[in-house]
Design an enzyme around this catalytic site. Structure first.
Site, PDB file in Angstrom:
ATOM      1  N   SER A 165       0.841  -1.197   0.000  1.00 50.73           N
ATOM      2  CA  SER A 165       0.000   0.000   0.000  1.00 50.73           C
ATOM      3  C   SER A 165       0.878   1.249   0.000  1.00 50.73           C
ATOM      4  O   SER A 165       1.638   1.487   0.950  1.00 50.73           O
ATOM      5  CB  SER A 165      -0.897   0.008   1.237  1.00 50.73           C
ATOM      6  N   HIS A 214      -1.105  -1.299  -4.254  1.00 49.20           N
ATOM      7  CA  HIS A 214      -2.379  -0.967  -3.598  1.00 49.20           C
ATOM      8  C   HIS A 214      -2.461   0.552  -3.437  1.00 49.20           C
ATOM      9  O   HIS A 214      -1.592   1.171  -2.818  1.00 49.20           O
ATOM     10  CB  HIS A 214      -2.443  -1.680  -2.250  1.00 49.20           C
ATOM     11  N   ASP A 241      -4.650   3.587  -2.115  1.00 50.42           N
ATOM     12  CA  ASP A 241      -5.726   3.910  -1.165  1.00 50.42           C
ATOM     13  C   ASP A 241      -6.249   5.323  -1.367  1.00 50.42           C
ATOM     14  O   ASP A 241      -5.564   6.299  -1.038  1.00 50.42           O
ATOM     15  CB  ASP A 241      -5.186   3.820   0.267  1.00 50.42           C
ATOM     16  N   MET A 265      -8.802   8.220  -0.290  1.00 46.62           N
ATOM     17  CA  MET A 265      -9.647   8.653   0.841  1.00 46.62           C
ATOM     18  C   MET A 265     -10.134  10.065   0.592  1.00 46.62           C
ATOM     19  O   MET A 265      -9.348  10.928   0.175  1.00 46.62           O
ATOM     20  CB  MET A 265      -8.828   8.629   2.137  1.00 46.62           C
ATOM     21  N   HIS A 314      -8.198   0.975  -4.099  1.00 45.85           N
ATOM     22  CA  HIS A 314      -9.111   0.798  -2.968  1.00 45.85           C
ATOM     23  C   HIS A 314      -9.767   2.145  -2.679  1.00 45.85           C
ATOM     24  O   HIS A 314      -9.126   3.051  -2.154  1.00 45.85           O
ATOM     25  CB  HIS A 314      -8.290   0.291  -1.763  1.00 45.85           C
ATOM     26  N   MET A 333     -11.893   4.444  -0.659  1.00 44.35           N
ATOM     27  CA  MET A 333     -12.553   4.707   0.627  1.00 44.35           C
ATOM     28  C   MET A 333     -13.209   6.072   0.484  1.00 44.35           C
ATOM     29  O   MET A 333     -12.793   7.066   1.083  1.00 44.35           O
ATOM     30  CB  MET A 333     -11.519   4.682   1.759  1.00 44.35           C
ATOM     31  N   MET A 385     -11.163  -5.844   5.680  1.00 44.85           N
ATOM     32  CA  MET A 385     -10.378  -4.866   6.444  1.00 44.85           C
ATOM     33  C   MET A 385      -9.972  -5.460   7.792  1.00 44.85           C
ATOM     34  O   MET A 385     -10.820  -5.938   8.554  1.00 44.85           O
ATOM     35  CB  MET A 385     -11.183  -3.583   6.694  1.00 44.85           C
ATOM     36  N   ASP A 413      -6.462  -6.317   4.426  1.00 48.83           N
ATOM     37  CA  ASP A 413      -5.856  -4.986   4.408  1.00 48.83           C
ATOM     38  C   ASP A 413      -5.916  -4.357   5.790  1.00 48.83           C
ATOM     39  O   ASP A 413      -6.998  -4.170   6.353  1.00 48.83           O
ATOM     40  CB  ASP A 413      -6.636  -4.126   3.390  1.00 48.83           C
TER      41      ASP A 413
END
Ligand code: DX5
Ligand code: ZN
Length: 217
Positions: free
Chosen positions: A7, A32, A34, A36, A66, A68, A137, A175
Site C-alpha cells: 500500500s 495498492h 488507497d 480517501m 481501494h 474509501m 479490512m 488490508d
C-alpha cells in the site's frame, strides 16, 4: 502463491515512482492505491492525478485501487481511465452496489468489494459471484499503521468456505495491520490470497527484503 500488494499510503510521496519500482522489482504482484475523500473516512490521501502519473511512469504495474470514498459509482469511469486494473469500493459507501460492480466490469476492470470491521461478512454474499476480489479490512479504514483486529480471520474463513461451496475463486485480500511475522501467516492460513501491507513494507529498513519475506509465505 500468496500475492502481495504493497500500500503506497506508507510510501515516500516525494519519491513515489521509485518506491513503487522498488517493490515491483522485489516481486510485489501489484500496487495498492488507497483513495480517501475526507467523507467516507476522515482522512484525505490522494486521487486521480496521482494514479494517472503513477500509471504513466509504471504502465505495466497492476494497480489495485481501494476507494474509501462516498458515492464510488460516480468515480468508477475516471479511476478506470486513470489506470486502475481493479477497483474495490465499500459496501457501506452509499452507491448502488450492483450498479457499481457492473460499472467497474464494464470499464474492463476487476470489481472488488470491501467491508469495515463492524459489517458482517454475510452482507457481501449476494454479490460474491460478480467479484474478482473481496477485501477484508483488518482495521478501521482511514489510516495506516493500526493494529490488526483478529475478527478479520473469521471473516476470511467464512468467505473461503462460501467460495468453496459455490465453486468460485475470487481473490481474498486482507488490508490493515498485516505484518510478516505475526498476522500475515494467520491470514494466509484463514484463506487470504492477497496480503495488503503498507507500513510493514514501506517503513521497513529493507523494503525489497520485506516484499521477499511476504512472498515467501
Ligand atoms: C487503511 C488502508 C490500508 C493501509 C494499511 O485504511 O486501506 O491499505 O495502507 O496500512 P498498514 O499495512 O500499515 O496497516
Ligand atoms: Zn487499502
Amino acid at each position: 502463491m500468496t500475492k502481495i500488494s504493497p500500500s503506497v499510503l506508507s510510501a515516500n510521496f516525494a519519491n513515489l515512482g521509485a518506491d513503487c519500482r522498488a517493490v515491483l522489482d522485489a516481486g510485489a504482484d501489484m500496487i495498492h492505491f488507497d483513495v480517501m475523500d475526507g467523507r467516507f473516512v476522515n482522512n484525505i490521501s490522494f486521487g486521480l492525478p496521482v494514479l494517472e502519473g503513477l500509471h504513466k511512469a509504471l504502465p505495466d504495474a497492476y494497480m489495485d485501487v481501494h476507494l474509501m470514498i462516498s458515492d464510488p459509482l460516480a468515480y468508477v469511469g475516471e479511476f478506470a481511465a486513470a489506470g486502475a486494473d481493479c477497483i474495490t469500493f465499500h459496501l457501506e459507501a452509499g452507491s448502488d452496489i450492483t450498479a457499481t460492480i457492473a460499472a467497474i466490469r464494464a470499464c474492463g476492470c476487476g470489481a472488488g468489494l470491501s467491508l469495515k470491521p463492524g459489517t458482517p461478512v454475510e452482507a457481501l454474499f449476494p454479490y460474491l459471484d460478480e467479484l474478482a476480489i473481496v477485501l477484508v479490512m483488518g482495521v478501521e479504514p482511514g489510516h495506516g499503521g493500526q493494529s490488526f483486529q483478529p475478527a478479520a480471520l473469521e471473516k476470511l474463513r467464512k468467505l473461503r468456505a462460501e467460495c468453496e461451496r459455490r465453486g468460485i475463486r475470487p481473490d481474498l485480500s486482507v488490508d490493515g495491520g498485516v505484518k510478516f511475522a505475526t498476522t500475515a501467516p494467520q491470514c494466509v492460513e484463514a484463506g487470504a490470497t492477497v496480503l495488503v501491507a503498507g507500513s510493514a513494507v514501506f517503513c521497513a529498513e529493507d523494503v525489497a527484503g520485506a516484499v521477499r519475506m511476504f512472498k515467501s509465505l
